[in-house]
Design an enzyme around this catalytic site. Structure first.
Site, short mmCIF file in Angstrom:
data_model
loop_
_atom_site.label_atom_id
_atom_site.label_comp_id
_atom_site.label_asym_id
_atom_site.label_seq_id
_atom_site.Cartn_x
_atom_site.Cartn_y
_atom_site.Cartn_z
N GLN A 32 0.84 -1.19 0.00
CA GLN A 32 0.00 0.00 0.00
C GLN A 32 0.87 1.24 0.00
O GLN A 32 2.00 1.21 0.50
CB GLN A 32 -0.92 0.05 1.24
CG GLN A 32 -1.96 -1.03 1.26
CD GLN A 32 -1.49 -2.25 2.03
OE1 GLN A 32 -0.29 -2.55 2.06
NE2 GLN A 32 -2.42 -2.96 2.63
N GLU A 33 0.34 2.33 -0.51
CA GLU A 33 1.12 3.55 -0.66
C GLU A 33 1.83 3.94 0.63
O GLU A 33 3.01 4.26 0.64
CB GLU A 33 0.22 4.68 -1.15
CG GLU A 33 1.04 5.87 -1.61
CD GLU A 33 0.18 6.95 -2.25
OE1 GLU A 33 -1.04 6.76 -2.38
OE2 GLU A 33 0.76 7.98 -2.61
#
Ligand code: G3D
Length: 179
Positions: free
Chosen positions: A70-71
């Site tokens: 995830q970012e």
């Protein structure tokens, strides 16, 4: 006991090779790690945490770190880089929209000092999905041919069936034996 054995094996040359699995969220990282553990290799024991597993292929031991994609987590990938011998970059071959983002992450990783000596295995995952990009298309989009600083290999695979993963393990083994 397991810890002691691991340490003794390290002393006698049967050391563990650190591998990190990276890639955007939903690429199939965890599925691939699971396939490695159940199908193609002997699963010894889960170690430090649920995202770290030891995989034994013949006499070669890999300590594999599955890192979140995830970012918010990508910003901390670098903290896992130390002593990494192989980076597995998992690509969702159906995700054309985010391939450019993967390319940016790949080239950022390659520029990192701690990964200077690491070999890179790019897994073009989800090949079972109709219309997915081929390994050659992914290779071209990620500009893999421009990489001369690192040993790299691209492999088409499917985490659901395990197709392509034995060949991946063979390549990983060849890399650590070569060094
Ligand atoms: P991640 O660890 O990179 O975030 P996961 O990815 O391993 O959790 O996989 C994300 C989703 O993709 C999962 O679906 C998983 O089943 C699917 N997936 C992984 N590999 C393949 C593949 O080779 N082919 C197909 N068709 N699907 C795959 P869900 O529905 O559980 O979110």
């Amino acid at each position: 006991m397991g810890f002691l054995l691991t340490k003794m094996m390290a002393v006698f040359g049967n050391r563990e090779h650190k591998v990190i699995i990276v890639g955007l969220d939903n690429a199939g990282k965890t599925s691939i790690l699971y396939q490695f553990l159940t199908k193609e290799a002997v699963h010894t024991s889960p170690t430090i945490g649920s995202n770290v597993e030891e995989i034994t292929v013949g006499k070669t031991n890999f300590m594999v770190w599955d890192i979140g994609g995830q970012e918010s987590l990508r910003a901390s990938w670098y903290s896992y880089y130390g002593n990494t011998e192989i980076v597995i970059l998992v690509v969702d071959s159906t995700d054309r929209e985010r391939l450019n983002l993967t390319k940016e992450e790949l080239h950022r990783m390659l520029a990192h000092e701690d990964l200077k000596k690491a070999a890179v295995l790019i897994l073009a995952n989800k090949q079972d999905v109709k219309g997915s990009m081929t390994a050659a298309e992914i290779s071209q989009s990620l500009t893999l041919d421009s990489i001369s600083s690192h040993s790299w290999h691209v492999q088409a695979c499917c985490a659901l069936t395990g197709e392509g993963l034995p060949a991946s393990l063979d390549w990983m083994k060849s890399r650590v034996v070569a060094n």
